[in-house]
Design an enzyme around this catalytic site. Structure first.
Site, PDB file in Angstrom:
ATOM      1  N   GLY A  82     -11.689   4.239   5.784  1.00  0.00           N
ATOM      2  CA  GLY A  82     -12.088   3.072   4.997  1.00  0.00           C
ATOM      3  C   GLY A  82     -11.335   2.951   3.680  1.00  0.00           C
ATOM      4  O   GLY A  82     -11.460   1.946   2.975  1.00  0.00           O
TER       5      GLY A  82
ATOM      6  N   ARG B 104       0.503   5.493   0.664  1.00  0.00           N
ATOM      7  CA  ARG B 104      -0.389   6.596   1.010  1.00  0.00           C
ATOM      8  C   ARG B 104       0.326   7.909   0.705  1.00  0.00           C
ATOM      9  O   ARG B 104       1.463   8.100   1.116  1.00  0.00           O
ATOM     10  CB  ARG B 104      -0.772   6.539   2.501  1.00  0.00           C
ATOM     11  CG  ARG B 104      -1.845   7.567   2.867  1.00  0.00           C
ATOM     12  CD  ARG B 104      -2.112   7.588   4.364  1.00  0.00           C
ATOM     13  NE  ARG B 104      -2.769   6.404   4.873  1.00  0.00           N
ATOM     14  CZ  ARG B 104      -4.076   6.208   4.862  1.00  0.00           C
ATOM     15  NH1 ARG B 104      -4.864   7.115   4.358  1.00  0.00           N
ATOM     16  NH2 ARG B 104      -4.577   5.100   5.374  1.00  0.00           N
TER      17      ARG B 104
ATOM     18  N   LYS C  26       0.839  -1.211   0.000  1.00  0.00           N
ATOM     19  CA  LYS C  26       0.000   0.000   0.000  1.00  0.00           C
ATOM     20  C   LYS C  26       0.866   1.249   0.000  1.00  0.00           C
ATOM     21  O   LYS C  26       1.900   1.278   0.655  1.00  0.00           O
ATOM     22  CB  LYS C  26      -0.888  -0.030   1.250  1.00  0.00           C
ATOM     23  CG  LYS C  26      -1.760   1.191   1.437  1.00  0.00           C
ATOM     24  CD  LYS C  26      -2.635   1.072   2.689  1.00  0.00           C
ATOM     25  CE  LYS C  26      -2.053   1.800   3.861  1.00  0.00           C
ATOM     26  NZ  LYS C  26      -2.907   1.783   5.052  1.00  0.00           N
TER      27      LYS C  26
HETATM   28  C1  R5P Z   1      -2.237   2.325   8.620  1.00  0.00           C
HETATM   29  O1  R5P Z   1      -1.182   1.857   8.175  1.00  0.00           O
HETATM   30  C2  R5P Z   1      -3.213   1.533   9.409  1.00  0.00           C
HETATM   31  O2  R5P Z   1      -2.763   0.253   9.668  1.00  0.00           O
HETATM   32  C3  R5P Z   1      -4.567   1.474   8.728  1.00  0.00           C
HETATM   33  O3  R5P Z   1      -4.453   0.719   7.544  1.00  0.00           O
HETATM   34  C4  R5P Z   1      -5.076   2.845   8.403  1.00  0.00           C
HETATM   35  O4  R5P Z   1      -5.009   3.667   9.518  1.00  0.00           O
HETATM   36  C5  R5P Z   1      -6.502   2.803   7.883  1.00  0.00           C
HETATM   37  O5  R5P Z   1      -6.884   4.085   7.531  1.00  0.00           O
HETATM   38  P1  R5P Z   1      -8.002   4.328   6.468  1.00  0.00           P
HETATM   39  O6  R5P Z   1      -9.205   3.541   6.876  1.00  0.00           O
HETATM   40  O7  R5P Z   1      -8.248   5.819   6.524  1.00  0.00           O
HETATM   41  O8  R5P Z   1      -7.466   3.926   5.136  1.00  0.00           O
END
Ligand code: R5P
Length: 294
Positions: free
Chosen positions: A222, A191, A189
């Site tokens: 989400g 971000r 992933k």
């Molecule tokens: C980040 O690395 C955490 O493990 C979660 O994947 C994250 O905080 C989820 O955030 P969101 O629901 O905004 O994508």
């Protein structure tokens, strides 16, 4: 030991006290007209170990201040030791300087909690375990993943594929797979640090026709689960479920996840919500028993 259930975790605190067979000291709280928090202990803690149970999900800042005020009240009323059980530890994701000029938020929070008299902290699936090493008091993270996986197993999800939506959560998926008895894997992933947008790289998993449970520590907007579910749908997964320890479910998160074809979201009562189907109370009660026995 006495349990002080904070306003954010009243029900959970009561369940833990019941499991341990210990007394509760109710915490009266209110907000002043200008928004400031007020707390008052409605019982004695003198000579007792005071265990405050207070999660710090939104509104995080208010929850943190309430926690600090309860600890201060316990300290000045002569509790012998103050243990803070903070199922969801806010600010733990800002555990380093990602962009020049940022704060390390979790370190600032840790120093603040120390100043209020907290001796010991127990949290659940903290985002990165190593942040706790920098705490100026004993701090420990316990895992609710086996409880979540058991929940699915009892419902007949044996051998479901456990997927971590990013590499950081691989340990979580592995932990779940040990209970479920199926395979596990992770996605890559990314971000965007400025926009917060999430993108996930497609990987080839043998999930065609299978049930997949995406396990993560937090579901916030989400975005992560939606991106992972899209990949799974492309790969032909039969059914996709989402499980998380801390269901923050900000804004339209639940709706977005459902629209991405996820059958169900299962979370814990770390953050009381419509998906909090698994209680952390046995896990916390056990951690407190262990703490007491040294
Ligand atoms: C980040 O690395 C955490 O493990 C979660 O994947 C994250 O905080 C989820 O955030 P969101 O629901 O905004 O994508």
């Amino acid at each position: 030991m006495k349990i002080l259930p904070g306003p954010a975790s009243k029900e959970l605190g009561e369940k833990v006290a019941q499991l341990l067979g210990v007394q509760i000291v109710p915490v009266f709280f209110k907000s002043f007209p200008d928004g400031e928090s007020y707390v008052r202990l409605d019982g004695e803690v003198k000579g007792e170990e005071a265990v405050i149970i207070q999660t710090t999900s939104p509104p995080q800042d208010t929850r943190l201040i309430q926690l600090a005020l309860i600890a201060d009240a316990a300290k000045r009323n002569d509790a012998t030791r103050i243990v803070a059980v903070v199922p969801y530890l806010a600010y733990a994701r800002q555990d380093k300087v990602f962009l020049k000029g940022e704060a390390i938020s979790i370190e600032a929070i840790a120093k603040m909690l120390k100043a209020t008299g907290i001796d010991n902290l127990i949290t659940v699936n903290v985002h990165q375990k190593n942040v706790l090493e920098k705490f100026p008091f004993q701090a420990k993270s316990i895992s609710a993943i086996p409880l979540l996986a058991e929940h699915f197993k009892h419902r007949g999800f044996k051998e479901a594929f456990a997927l971590a939506p990013d590499k950081g959560a691989i340990g979580i998926a592995e932990e779940a797979s040990k209970v479920l008895g199926g395979d596990f894997g992770y996605l890559e992933k990314q971000r965007d640090r400025y926009t917060g947008c999430v993108s996930v790289e497609k990987k080839e998993f043998a999930v065609k026709g299978k049930t997949v449970i995406i396990f993560d520590d937090i579901i916030s907007t989400g975005g992560t689960i939606v991106a992972a579910a899209n990949v799974l749908n492309e790969l032909g997964a039969a059914k996709v479920y989402a499980a998380c320890v801390h269901p923050l479910l900000v804004g339209e998160a639940e709706k977005r996840i459902r629209q991405a074809g996820v059958e169900e979201i299962v979370g814990t009562d770390s953050v009381p919500s419509s998906v909090s189907k698994v209680s952390l109370s046995p896990l916390i009660a056990q951690a407190l028993r262990e703490l007491q026995s040294g």
